[in-house]
Design an enzyme around this catalytic site. Structure first.
Site, short mmCIF file in Angstrom:
data_model
loop_
_atom_site.label_atom_id
_atom_site.label_comp_id
_atom_site.label_asym_id
_atom_site.label_seq_id
_atom_site.Cartn_x
_atom_site.Cartn_y
_atom_site.Cartn_z
N SER A 136 41.83 15.34 74.63
CA SER A 136 41.96 16.29 75.73
C SER A 136 40.56 16.63 76.24
O SER A 136 39.71 17.07 75.47
CB SER A 136 42.67 17.54 75.21
OG SER A 136 42.75 18.53 76.19
N LYS A 185 43.48 12.84 78.41
CA LYS A 185 44.16 13.94 79.12
C LYS A 185 43.10 14.79 79.79
O LYS A 185 42.15 15.24 79.13
CB LYS A 185 44.97 14.75 78.11
CG LYS A 185 45.31 16.17 78.52
CD LYS A 185 46.38 16.75 77.60
CE LYS A 185 46.12 18.21 77.28
NZ LYS A 185 47.16 18.76 76.38
N LEU A 186 43.24 14.99 81.08
CA LEU A 186 42.28 15.79 81.83
C LEU A 186 42.87 17.17 82.10
O LEU A 186 43.99 17.30 82.60
CB LEU A 186 41.96 15.14 83.19
CG LEU A 186 41.40 13.72 83.15
CD1 LEU A 186 41.15 13.23 84.58
CD2 LEU A 186 40.10 13.66 82.33
N LYS A 187 42.10 18.19 81.78
CA LYS A 187 42.51 19.54 82.14
C LYS A 187 42.27 19.71 83.64
O LYS A 187 41.21 19.29 84.14
CB LYS A 187 41.69 20.56 81.35
CG LYS A 187 42.01 20.57 79.86
CD LYS A 187 43.40 21.17 79.62
CE LYS A 187 43.65 21.41 78.15
NZ LYS A 187 44.97 22.04 77.92
N ASP A 235 46.79 18.18 82.45
CA ASP A 235 47.36 19.42 81.91
C ASP A 235 46.80 20.61 82.69
O ASP A 235 45.58 20.81 82.71
CB ASP A 235 47.00 19.56 80.42
CG ASP A 235 47.65 20.78 79.77
OD1 ASP A 235 48.43 21.49 80.44
OD2 ASP A 235 47.38 21.01 78.56
N ASN A 240 47.95 23.92 82.29
CA ASN A 240 48.12 25.21 81.60
C ASN A 240 48.57 26.30 82.57
O ASN A 240 47.97 27.38 82.65
CB ASN A 240 46.84 25.63 80.87
CG ASN A 240 46.56 24.80 79.64
OD1 ASN A 240 45.66 23.96 79.66
ND2 ASN A 240 47.34 24.97 78.59
N GLU A 276 51.38 17.94 82.73
CA GLU A 276 51.79 18.91 81.71
C GLU A 276 51.67 20.34 82.25
O GLU A 276 50.62 20.73 82.76
CB GLU A 276 50.87 18.71 80.49
CG GLU A 276 51.13 19.63 79.32
CD GLU A 276 50.17 19.31 78.14
OE1 GLU A 276 49.52 18.24 78.14
OE2 GLU A 276 50.07 20.16 77.24
N ASP A 334 54.83 22.23 78.02
CA ASP A 334 54.14 22.66 76.80
C ASP A 334 54.53 24.13 76.57
O ASP A 334 55.53 24.41 75.87
CB ASP A 334 52.62 22.47 77.01
CG ASP A 334 51.75 23.03 75.90
OD1 ASP A 334 52.28 23.66 74.96
OD2 ASP A 334 50.50 22.89 75.96
N LYS A 372 54.11 21.18 69.93
CA LYS A 372 53.04 21.74 69.10
C LYS A 372 53.73 22.52 67.99
O LYS A 372 54.39 23.53 68.27
CB LYS A 372 52.19 22.72 69.91
CG LYS A 372 51.20 22.08 70.84
CD LYS A 372 50.40 23.13 71.57
CE LYS A 372 49.58 22.48 72.66
NZ LYS A 372 49.11 23.45 73.65
N GLY A 417 48.09 19.77 70.56
CA GLY A 417 47.12 20.31 69.62
C GLY A 417 46.63 21.68 70.03
O GLY A 417 46.69 22.06 71.20
O1 SMG Z 1 43.76 20.07 69.74
O2 SMG Z 1 43.10 18.39 70.91
C1 SMG Z 1 43.44 19.56 70.80
C2 SMG Z 1 43.49 20.42 72.05
C3 SMG Z 1 44.50 19.90 73.00
O3 SMG Z 1 44.34 20.54 75.29
C4 SMG Z 1 44.73 20.83 74.18
N1 SMG Z 1 45.41 21.96 73.94
O4 SMG Z 1 47.50 23.28 76.49
O5 SMG Z 1 47.66 21.49 75.39
C5 SMG Z 1 47.06 22.52 75.65
C6 SMG Z 1 45.76 22.91 74.96
C7 SMG Z 1 45.83 24.28 74.36
C8 SMG Z 1 44.58 24.78 73.76
S1 SMG Z 1 43.37 25.09 74.91
C9 SMG Z 1 42.15 26.06 74.19
MG MG Z 2 49.03 21.92 77.22
#
Ligand code: SMG
Ligand code: MG
Length: 375
Positions: free
Chosen positions: A142, A168-170, A195, A197, A220, A245, A269, A297
């Site tokens: 990520s 995976k790109l935020k 993703d 969020n 996501e 998610d 998760k 994760g």
């Molecule tokens: O554990 O590799 C990991 C992080 C993966 O992007 C990740 N998690 O929304 O999926 C999600 C985020 C939540 C945590 S962001 C601080």
């Molecule tokens: Mg997510």
């Protein structure tokens, strides 16, 4: 099993680099780790469980010190009460704390510690408990929001060189189409997903459709946690598969999301859904309907990374998870590090759920320690 003492460790572990999402920048991971001292028919064992909650309630309502509080004041007294009437097990743990509403990450940490102790006592690996025969799982990474597109390309190239099998790109408003286009142009064949969020609303539908041009595996959680119906609406106008998610916190919720057309894919998760047992139920529900799942994760330390890898060995986990090497987040992990081998993470064969923690690391990162008598 009978649990006599529980130690709640609150730790703060520096990250190798800041991790920025649409909701925050994390510089360190605050980790609540639960250590249970149990007596079993096989003798005394210690079990460990990690809590997924972040320091602040920005990903979900839960937060680390809140989890410590709910574990100490509400979950452990119920467990103490339950074990007065009979032996405890991981499988009954959830039922003893079901009168407490929500707080799934806190409950997951406790159930994990009990399951770890139980599996250690019976000399069973988590993979064999689950019936998983895979010896390794593909590893995805990520990638946080970066300060510029050149910086993003450099970061992604580094991960691709390390062997990560999926990127995976935020994303967030203002950091979406152009960064995704740049990564897709630089890596035409890399499995890629995004993703958000929960950073968008349905008003952004036309804009989000712009992402359909980049052959993404999935998008996501573009919309809010409570917006199940709106995700279904967005899914109808986008070609990119919709993945949930934050919105899915139980097997029932997963079934609803699938029935509504809100999720073509589910990020499972274990911490978000209350533990590994509920995570397996979501896998089963999704698999029965042909919905793909993958393991998400929460920047797990070595205490939970191996369990995530074992879970991801179940047959419905058909997409690479956010199960990267320890070095993705930590210079110094709480256990011996998890490493990438040909872009994969090994499914652990040790007994239990958690690797044995490094006591010096636990002591060095400690912020708070509480001892609770539950005998
Ligand atoms: O554990 O590799 C990991 C992080 C993966 O992007 C990740 N998690 O929304 O999926 C999600 C985020 C939540 C945590 S962001 C601080
Ligand atoms: Mg997510």
């Amino acid at each position: 099993m009978q649990i006599d003492h529980v130690t709640i460790h609150e730790l703060q572990i520096p990250l190798v680099s800041p991790f920025t999402t649409s909701f925050s920048t994390q510089y360190a991971r605050t980790v609540v780790a639960i250590e249970v001292a149990a007596r079993t028919s096989a003798g005394e064992v210690t079990g460990w469980g990690e809590c997924g909650a972040l320091a602040e309630p920005v990903y979900s309502e839960e937060y680390a010190t809140g989890a410590v509080d709910v574990i100490e004041r509400f979950l452990l007294p119920r467990l103490a009460e339950a074990q007065r009437d009979g032996a405890l097990s991981a499988e009954t743990c959830a039922s003893h704390v079901e009168s407490i509403v929500g707080h799934r990450m806190a409950k997951a940490a406790l159930e994990s510690a009990i399951l770890d102790a139980q599996l250690k006592a019976s000399q069973t690996s988590f993979a064999s408990y689950l019936g998983v025969t895979a010896s390794s799982v593909p590893s995805g990474v990520s990638v946080g929001i970066q300060e510029s597109i050149p910086r993003l390309l450099e970061t992604v190239a580094g991960y691709v060189d390390e062997g990560y099998q999926r990127i995976k790109l935020k994303i967030q408003p203002g950091w979406d189409i152009e960064p995704v286009r740049a990564v897709r142009e630089a890596h035409p064949d890399v499995p890629l997903q995004v993703d958000a969020n929960a950073a968008y609303t349905l008003v952004d539908s036309a804009h989000l459709r712009g992402l359909d041009a980049f052959d993404l595996l999935l998008i996501e959680q573009p919309l809010g946690e409570a917006d199940m119906r709106q995700h279904a609406e967005l899914a109808r106008v986008m070609a990119t598969p919709m993945c949930l998610d934050e919105s899915v916190v139980s097997a029932e919720g997963a079934a609803d999301a699938i029935a509504l057309g809100a999720a073509a894919v589910i990020n499972i998760k274990p911490s978000r859904v209350g533990g590994y047992l509920e995570a397996r139920r979501i896998h089963d529900v999704a698999r029965a309907s042909g919905t793909a799942v993958w393991c998400g994760g929460m920047l797990e330390t070595g205490l939970a990374r191996g369990a995530n890898a074992a879970l991801a060995g179940l047959p419905g986990f058909t997409l690479p998870g956010d199960i990267s090497a320890s070095s993705r987040f930590y210079d110094r992990d709480l256990t011996t590090p998890f490493v990438l081998r040909d872009g994969r993470i090994d499914v652990p064969t040790f007994a239990g759920l958690c690797k044995q923690p490094d006591e010096a690391a636990i002591a060095d990162f400690a912020v708070d320690v509480r001892h609770v008598d539950v005998s």
